[in-house]
Design a protein around this motif. Structure first.
Motif, PDB file in Angstrom:
ATOM      1  N   ILE A  18      -4.466   7.372   1.309  1.00 59.62           N
ATOM      2  CA  ILE A  18      -5.789   7.933   1.026  1.00 59.62           C
ATOM      3  C   ILE A  18      -6.763   7.563   2.135  1.00 59.62           C
ATOM      4  O   ILE A  18      -6.425   6.807   3.036  1.00 59.62           O
TER       5      ILE A  18
ATOM      6  N   ASN B 144       0.846  -1.183   0.000  1.00 59.20           N
ATOM      7  CA  ASN B 144       0.000   0.000   0.000  1.00 59.20           C
ATOM      8  C   ASN B 144       0.884   1.236   0.000  1.00 59.20           C
ATOM      9  O   ASN B 144       1.489   1.553   1.006  1.00 59.20           O
TER      10      ASN B 144
ATOM     11  N   GLN C 252      -0.405   4.209  -0.990  1.00 59.45           N
ATOM     12  CA  GLN C 252      -1.351   5.318  -0.944  1.00 59.45           C
ATOM     13  C   GLN C 252      -1.632   5.693   0.503  1.00 59.45           C
ATOM     14  O   GLN C 252      -1.735   4.835   1.361  1.00 59.45           O
TER      15      GLN C 252
ATOM     16  N   ALA D 101      -8.110   1.003   0.101  1.00 57.85           N
ATOM     17  CA  ALA D 101      -7.039   1.560   0.929  1.00 57.85           C
ATOM     18  C   ALA D 101      -6.625   0.486   1.923  1.00 57.85           C
ATOM     19  O   ALA D 101      -7.456  -0.250   2.439  1.00 57.85           O
TER      20      ALA D 101
END
Length: 162
Positions: free
Chosen positions: A48, A44, A46, A63
């Motif tokens: 977000i 991961n 991100q 996510a």
């Protein structure tokens, strides 16, 4: 100039020195890496919103840790350990599979989100002028500022208070 750290030096001499540690610049990728045992680039990258979901990718379009990746909680539970997660999760919550219970933890007391006020348990949103997160788009809840302190007892998860 290097500083003398006798206590830390003693700990290293009596244990194992981990000299190849990798970290990521955001919290969610780092937490996903810790929970999965994988480098953030493979889990991961991100940072977000924890509820993000891409309906066109049902495996890793969320996510946090992809659904099919095994995490530390599941491995410990499979080995017979009682598992309990305490702290800031931030490794996904878009589906029940992404929560601590979905990841093998028997119980939990946690914050799901990125920006939490540990005094009143509310989560913040830097994109809104008030700073407080709200449930925009949910009729009747536009001014509701959620409490992000959750507790799971092995059968259900929900707000710990508020």
């Amino acid at each position: 100039q290097e500083k003398a750290t006798p206590f830390l030096s003693q700990l290293v001499s009596e244990g194992i020195e981990l000299d190849r540690m990798y970290s990521y610049k955001f919290c969610s990728p780092s937490r996903s890496a810790i929970q999965s045992g994988r480098n953030p680039i493979h889990v991961n990258v991100q940072n977000i919103d924890a509820t993000y979901a891409n309906p066109e990718d049902p495996i890793s379009g969320y996510a946090g840790i992809p659904r099919e990746m095994t995490g530390m909680g599941a491995i410990m539970a499979k080995a017979g350990y009682a598992t309990h997660f305490v702290g800031k999760w931030d490794a996904g919550m878009a589906t029940p599979d992404h929560t601590p219970m979905g990841r093998g933890y028997n119980t939990s007391l946690l914050y799901f989100h990125h920006l939490n006020d540990y005094w009143d348990s509310r989560c913040f949103d830097t994109a809104v002028s008030s700073g407080l997160s709200s449930c925009k788009g949910y009729a009747g809840f536009e001014e509701y500022h959620p409490v992000d302190l959750w507790e799971g007892d092995g059968t259900s998860e929900g707000p710990a208070r508020g």
